[in-house]
Motif scaffolding. Structure first.
Motif, PDB file in Angstrom:
ATOM      1  N   UNK A 102       0.868  -1.175   0.000  1.00 40.38           N
ATOM      2  CA  UNK A 102       0.000   0.000   0.000  1.00 40.38           C
ATOM      3  C   UNK A 102       0.901   1.220   0.000  1.00 40.38           C
ATOM      4  N   UNK A 103       0.663   2.126  -0.938  1.00 42.59           N
ATOM      5  CA  UNK A 103       1.506   3.317  -0.975  1.00 42.59           C
ATOM      6  C   UNK A 103       0.938   4.412  -0.079  1.00 42.59           C
ATOM      7  N   UNK A 104       1.640   5.517  -0.004  1.00 43.45           N
ATOM      8  CA  UNK A 104       1.274   6.557   0.947  1.00 43.45           C
ATOM      9  C   UNK A 104       0.070   7.375   0.527  1.00 43.45           C
ATOM     10  N   UNK A 105      -0.483   7.047  -0.654  1.00 45.06           N
ATOM     11  CA  UNK A 105      -1.757   7.637  -1.070  1.00 45.06           C
ATOM     12  C   UNK A 105      -2.915   6.664  -0.855  1.00 45.06           C
ATOM     13  N   UNK A 106      -2.592   5.463  -0.340  1.00 44.73           N
ATOM     14  CA  UNK A 106      -3.636   4.479  -0.067  1.00 44.73           C
ATOM     15  C   UNK A 106      -3.923   3.523  -1.205  1.00 44.73           C
ATOM     16  N   UNK A 107      -3.164   3.587  -2.297  1.00 46.01           N
ATOM     17  CA  UNK A 107      -3.353   2.640  -3.397  1.00 46.01           C
ATOM     18  C   UNK A 107      -2.859   1.258  -2.970  1.00 46.01           C
TER      19      UNK A 107
ATOM     20  N   UNK B 223       4.449  -0.903   3.409  1.00 45.24           N
ATOM     21  CA  UNK B 223       4.135   0.458   2.983  1.00 45.24           C
ATOM     22  C   UNK B 223       5.222   0.905   2.012  1.00 45.24           C
ATOM     23  N   UNK B 224       4.808   1.420   0.861  1.00 50.05           N
ATOM     24  CA  UNK B 224       5.760   1.853  -0.163  1.00 50.05           C
ATOM     25  C   UNK B 224       5.478   3.304  -0.543  1.00 50.05           C
ATOM     26  N   UNK B 225       6.425   3.893  -1.233  1.00 44.45           N
ATOM     27  CA  UNK B 225       6.267   5.268  -1.675  1.00 44.45           C
ATOM     28  C   UNK B 225       5.309   5.349  -2.864  1.00 44.45           C
ATOM     29  N   UNK B 226       4.715   6.513  -3.035  1.00 43.59           N
ATOM     30  CA  UNK B 226       3.850   6.741  -4.193  1.00 43.59           C
ATOM     31  C   UNK B 226       4.679   6.555  -5.462  1.00 43.59           C
TER      32      UNK B 226
ATOM     33  N   UNK C 250     -10.719   4.916  -2.455  1.00 45.97           N
ATOM     34  CA  UNK C 250     -11.642   4.082  -1.691  1.00 45.97           C
ATOM     35  C   UNK C 250     -11.178   3.861  -0.252  1.00 45.97           C
ATOM     36  N   UNK C 251      -9.934   4.171   0.053  1.00 50.33           N
ATOM     37  CA  UNK C 251      -9.339   3.823   1.349  1.00 50.33           C
ATOM     38  C   UNK C 251      -9.299   5.056   2.252  1.00 50.33           C
ATOM     39  N   UNK C 252      -9.896   4.938   3.424  1.00 50.37           N
ATOM     40  CA  UNK C 252      -9.927   6.055   4.365  1.00 50.37           C
ATOM     41  C   UNK C 252      -8.721   6.061   5.296  1.00 50.37           C
ATOM     42  N   UNK C 253      -8.356   4.877   5.801  1.00 55.70           N
ATOM     43  CA  UNK C 253      -7.266   4.783   6.767  1.00 55.70           C
ATOM     44  C   UNK C 253      -6.377   3.582   6.439  1.00 55.70           C
ATOM     45  N   UNK C 254      -5.093   3.737   6.726  1.00 58.91           N
ATOM     46  CA  UNK C 254      -4.127   2.660   6.519  1.00 58.91           C
ATOM     47  C   UNK C 254      -3.374   2.389   7.817  1.00 58.91           C
ATOM     48  N   UNK C 255      -3.208   1.112   8.121  1.00 56.95           N
ATOM     49  CA  UNK C 255      -2.388   0.686   9.246  1.00 56.95           C
ATOM     50  C   UNK C 255      -1.145   0.002   8.685  1.00 56.95           C
ATOM     51  N   UNK C 256       0.022   0.414   9.129  1.00 52.82           N
ATOM     52  CA  UNK C 256       1.265  -0.229   8.716  1.00 52.82           C
ATOM     53  C   UNK C 256       1.389  -1.542   9.481  1.00 52.82           C
ATOM     54  N   UNK C 257       1.017  -2.631   8.818  1.00 52.04           N
ATOM     55  CA  UNK C 257       1.029  -3.924   9.487  1.00 52.04           C
ATOM     56  C   UNK C 257       2.413  -4.407   9.879  1.00 52.04           C
TER      57      UNK C 257
END
Length: 229
Positions: free
Chosen positions: A169-174, A202-205, A219-226
């Motif tokens: 998942x990149x830092x824009x939520x993709x 987590x990867x860069x845009x 579509x993604x509101x929140x991201x958790x760095x697993x």
């Protein structure tokens, strides 16, 4: 742009009694860190929409794997799934009357979720015609005959919260899903009021090529760095 939060902050966003979609297939593709934290939160009374009830044991020796933790803790009052045979606690709780279970054909459930995300009002499918599926009035809205063939009109399925998991998942939520882990994660990301995604990495845009984005960050509101949870 998606907001990065801790796993604790993500769980705080999920209210008691919520209708929750969890991506995954027998735990493969479950957001394991978020689900584990939710299982310890004391919250419950959930309606859980998932492909299955996962399994009592995981591949690394876990006592309960993925959403099976929520079921084991009696945090789920209503399970909407496609098969549950590999988790005997589902049948046990259903027979005890502590959990309601609705079984829907797998392809139908996937399309009912996808159709909701697409803004459609229902799904016409021949699957289940003449079976107990058409007796479930909570999901089957009736039967129609088109060019001599019978179809069931199934209502779409929506949730308060979708919990999904992506390999990258990149830092824009993709989101990019590895292999078959995209399963139910892909349509569920479009069919909930709030979408929380757990990132294995987590990867860069730009590190996910545009043509390889499976779930768009919009579509993604929140991201958790697993990897850090």
């Amino acid at each position: 742009m998606a907001k990065f939060v801790t796993v604790e902050e993500a769980v705080a966003l999920i209210p008691d009694g919520a209708t929750i979609m969890c991506g995954g297939f027998m735990g493969c593709g479950n957001a394991h860190k978020i689900i584990d934290a939710l299982s310890k939160s004391g919250k419950g009374n959930f309606t859980l929409i998932s492909n299955d009830g996962s399994m009592p044991g995981g591949p690394l020796g876990e006592d309960y794997y993925g959403v099976a933790k929520l079921i084991h803790n009696h945090q789920v009052k209503h399970l909407i799934a496609t098969h549950v045979g590999l988790n005997p606690e589902v049948a046990q709780q259903m027979n005890e009357g502590s959990m309601k279970v609705d079984l829907i054909p797998q392809g139908s459930l996937a399309e009912m979720i996808r159709a909701n995300g697409a803004g459609l009002g229902g799904v016409l499918t021949p699957t289940g015609v003449g079976t107990i599926v058409e007796d479930n009035k909570d999901f089957c809205l009736g039967k129609q005959t088109i060019e001599g063939r019978d179809y069931l009109l199934m209502k779409t399925v929506h949730a308060d919260v979708a919990i999904i998991c992506g390999n990258k998942i990149d830092k824009a939520g993709n989101v990019w899903y590895k292999g078959t882990t995209r399963n139910f994660n892909l349509p569920m990301a479009t069919a909930a009021d709030l979408v929380i995604a757990e990132a294995d990495n987590v990867v860069e845009i730009g590190e996910i090529e545009p043509e390889n984005v499976h779930t768009y960050g919009v579509f993604v509101d929140y991201v958790v760095d697993g990897g850090k949870a």
